[in-house]
Design a protein around this motif. Structure first.
Motif, PDB file in Angstrom:
ATOM      1  N   GLY A  24      70.223  12.645  31.941  1.00 32.05           N
ATOM      2  CA  GLY A  24      70.018  11.415  31.195  1.00 32.05           C
ATOM      3  C   GLY A  24      69.176  10.434  32.000  1.00 32.05           C
ATOM      4  O   GLY A  24      68.935  10.663  33.180  1.00 32.05           O
ATOM      5  N   ARG A  25      68.668   9.327  31.415  1.00 33.93           N
ATOM      6  CA  ARG A  25      68.990   8.907  30.075  1.00 33.93           C
ATOM      7  C   ARG A  25      68.384   9.796  29.007  1.00 33.93           C
ATOM      8  O   ARG A  25      68.877   9.816  27.873  1.00 33.93           O
ATOM      9  N   PHE A  26      67.265  10.432  29.320  1.00 32.02           N
ATOM     10  CA  PHE A  26      66.613  11.215  28.276  1.00 32.02           C
ATOM     11  C   PHE A  26      66.299  12.598  28.803  1.00 32.02           C
ATOM     12  O   PHE A  26      65.477  12.767  29.707  1.00 32.02           O
ATOM     13  N   ALA A  27      66.974  13.601  28.235  1.00 31.23           N
ATOM     14  CA  ALA A  27      66.749  14.987  28.641  1.00 31.23           C
ATOM     15  C   ALA A  27      65.358  15.442  28.221  1.00 31.23           C
ATOM     16  O   ALA A  27      64.824  15.008  27.203  1.00 31.23           O
TER      17      ALA A  27
ATOM     18  N   ASP B  47      65.460   9.385  39.694  1.00 35.19           N
ATOM     19  CA  ASP B  47      66.860   9.135  40.031  1.00 35.19           C
ATOM     20  C   ASP B  47      67.683   9.181  38.747  1.00 35.19           C
ATOM     21  O   ASP B  47      68.300   8.207  38.337  1.00 35.19           O
ATOM     22  N   GLY B  48      67.677  10.350  38.098  1.00 37.98           N
ATOM     23  CA  GLY B  48      68.396  10.519  36.842  1.00 37.98           C
ATOM     24  C   GLY B  48      69.899  10.592  37.037  1.00 37.98           C
ATOM     25  O   GLY B  48      70.420  10.504  38.160  1.00 37.98           O
ATOM     26  N   PHE B  49      70.600  10.774  35.941  1.00 39.42           N
ATOM     27  CA  PHE B  49      72.066  10.794  35.989  1.00 39.42           C
ATOM     28  C   PHE B  49      72.610  11.946  36.842  1.00 39.42           C
ATOM     29  O   PHE B  49      73.753  11.902  37.295  1.00 39.42           O
ATOM     30  N   ASP B  50      71.805  12.995  37.032  1.00 32.57           N
ATOM     31  CA  ASP B  50      72.219  14.115  37.881  1.00 32.57           C
ATOM     32  C   ASP B  50      72.262  13.741  39.358  1.00 32.57           C
ATOM     33  O   ASP B  50      72.776  14.509  40.177  1.00 32.57           O
ATOM     34  N   ARG B  51      71.725  12.560  39.715  1.00 35.08           N
ATOM     35  CA  ARG B  51      71.684  12.103  41.109  1.00 35.08           C
ATOM     36  C   ARG B  51      72.649  10.958  41.362  1.00 35.08           C
ATOM     37  O   ARG B  51      72.558  10.273  42.380  1.00 35.08           O
ATOM     38  N   ARG B  52      73.614  10.756  40.467  1.00 36.63           N
ATOM     39  CA  ARG B  52      74.490   9.585  40.562  1.00 36.63           C
ATOM     40  C   ARG B  52      75.935   9.969  40.888  1.00 36.63           C
ATOM     41  O   ARG B  52      76.386  11.082  40.606  1.00 36.63           O
TER      42      ARG B  52
ATOM     43  N   ASP C 245      66.855   0.731  34.545  1.00 38.16           N
ATOM     44  CA  ASP C 245      67.089   1.963  35.305  1.00 38.16           C
ATOM     45  C   ASP C 245      66.017   3.000  34.966  1.00 38.16           C
ATOM     46  O   ASP C 245      65.901   3.437  33.818  1.00 38.16           O
ATOM     47  N   GLN C 246      65.205   3.362  35.952  1.00 33.59           N
ATOM     48  CA  GLN C 246      64.091   4.309  35.789  1.00 33.59           C
ATOM     49  C   GLN C 246      63.087   3.849  34.732  1.00 33.59           C
ATOM     50  O   GLN C 246      62.320   4.648  34.189  1.00 33.59           O
ATOM     51  N   GLY C 247      63.142   2.556  34.413  1.00 30.38           N
ATOM     52  CA  GLY C 247      62.239   1.977  33.438  1.00 30.38           C
ATOM     53  C   GLY C 247      62.817   1.844  32.045  1.00 30.38           C
ATOM     54  O   GLY C 247      62.208   1.221  31.168  1.00 30.38           O
ATOM     55  N   PHE C 248      63.999   2.391  31.807  1.00 26.18           N
ATOM     56  CA  PHE C 248      64.611   2.341  30.476  1.00 26.18           C
ATOM     57  C   PHE C 248      65.258   0.977  30.228  1.00 26.18           C
ATOM     58  O   PHE C 248      65.883   0.399  31.124  1.00 26.18           O
TER      59      PHE C 248
END
Length: 316
Positions: free
Chosen positions: A65-68, A99-104, A126-129
């Motif tokens: 996420g946020r967008f797969a 730095d997606g949700f997989d890195r949190r 977050d990441q521009g979103f």
């Protein structure tokens, strides 16, 4: 409750069916289910230990996420405003950015014998979103051998949202997955360009290597494998969308989803058993395609992605 990154949380059933989940990245690390002889073995191709997920970004088993998937040129326009995202697969944004949700670090909300809930707060920008996003991930095992994953999210500003689980499955105790049999209930798929971005409207699977309407061997397309979205019939409820079967072990995995797309990805990295990903999600690059199914979540709405992986065995 936030716990150490290296802690592996387990959920299981009295039969021995068991899943291991790492709060780092809300990562599904292993899933043990029986073969036709009743032997329990892991059907996920993951990294060797918790620390490896932090050293190497592989997306294996992680929550995305946020967008797969991909967003073209790491940008989109929403309600007249243009947003620039993290271009971690330059020039595009892949799986939520660098730095997606997989890195949190995800917070543990609840942990029962057979279920687990994790939570993450993603700040505005977050990441521009745009907007703050709150998400919970539920993992649950039910008899005889079904894993259910549910993602729920809300936002404070309109934002593209597509969250999925990136599990790499191998039902044959390792080795190549070309002999697996696959069936996908889809009449159409999205062709992609060299950057793996949609290059046209949905095309029929008929007469192509993407026709899995009838079960057939999962062979790599032109030696490069698959990384394509299959377009599913609209549904607000769970429906079966794919079946994966390994004749060698007799294991069968039935995938149910309520999403408009199913991403098929086959991995063949040297030195590791290959795996196949069946990821329920929105269509790739949807924020830049008004004709694609809506992937914009707005304040007051609730994002919901439910997926179910039901395991059983077939006789020879």
């Amino acid at each position: 409750m936030i716990i150490d990154d290296a802690t592996m949380l387990c959920i299981g059933l009295p039969t021995g069916v068991r899943a291991e989940i790492l709060p780092y990245g809300a990562t599904l690390h292993s899933l043990k289910v029986p073969d036709r002889a009743g032997t329990l073995k892991n059907v996920l191709v993951g990294l060797p230990n918790p620390a490896a997920y932090q050293r190497q970004r592989s997306f294996r088993g992680a929550t995305i996420g946020r967008f797969a998937n991909r967003i073209t040129e790491a940008r989109f326009t929403l309600d007249g405003e243009r947003y620039e995202l993290s271009a971690n697969e330059s020039p595009n944004c892949l799986h939520g950015g660098a730095d997606g949700f997989d890195r949190r670090k995800w917070e543990v909300v609840a942990h029962w014998m057979s279920a687990l809930t994790l939570r993450l707060e993603s700040p505005d920008g977050d990441q521009g979103f745009p907007g703050e996003l709150s998400i919970e991930a539920d993992f649950a095992l039910t008899p005889p051998a079904t894993l259910s994953i549910t993602y729920r999210a809300t936002v404070t500003r309109a934002c593209p949202v597509s969250i999925t689980s990136h599990g790499f499955y191998n039902l044959a105790d390792g080795g190549q997955i070309g002999d697996h049999l696959l069936q996908i209930s889809a009449q159409h798929y999205l062709p992609v360009d060299d950057a793996r971005l949609p290059e046209s409207t949905p095309q029929t699977v008929s007469g192509t290597e993407f026709d899995f309407r009838e079960e057939r061997p999962l062979l790599h397309g032109e030696g490069t494998g698959y990384d394509h979205c299959f377009c599913l019939e609209p549904s607000e409820s769970l429906r079966e969308v794919a079946v994966l079967y390994a004749p060698e072990t007799g294991r069968e995995m039935r995938v149910s989803s309520d999403q408009p797309g199913l991403q098929l990805y086959t991995d063949a990295q040297s030195g590791m058993p290959s795996g196949v990903c069946l990821e329920p999600q929105s269509w790739p690059d949807a924020p830049n395609h008004p004709d694609f199914p809506n992937a914009i979540l707005r304040p007051g709405e609730a994002y919901l992605n439910r997926m179910r992986f039901a395991f059983s065995t077939r006789e020879k």
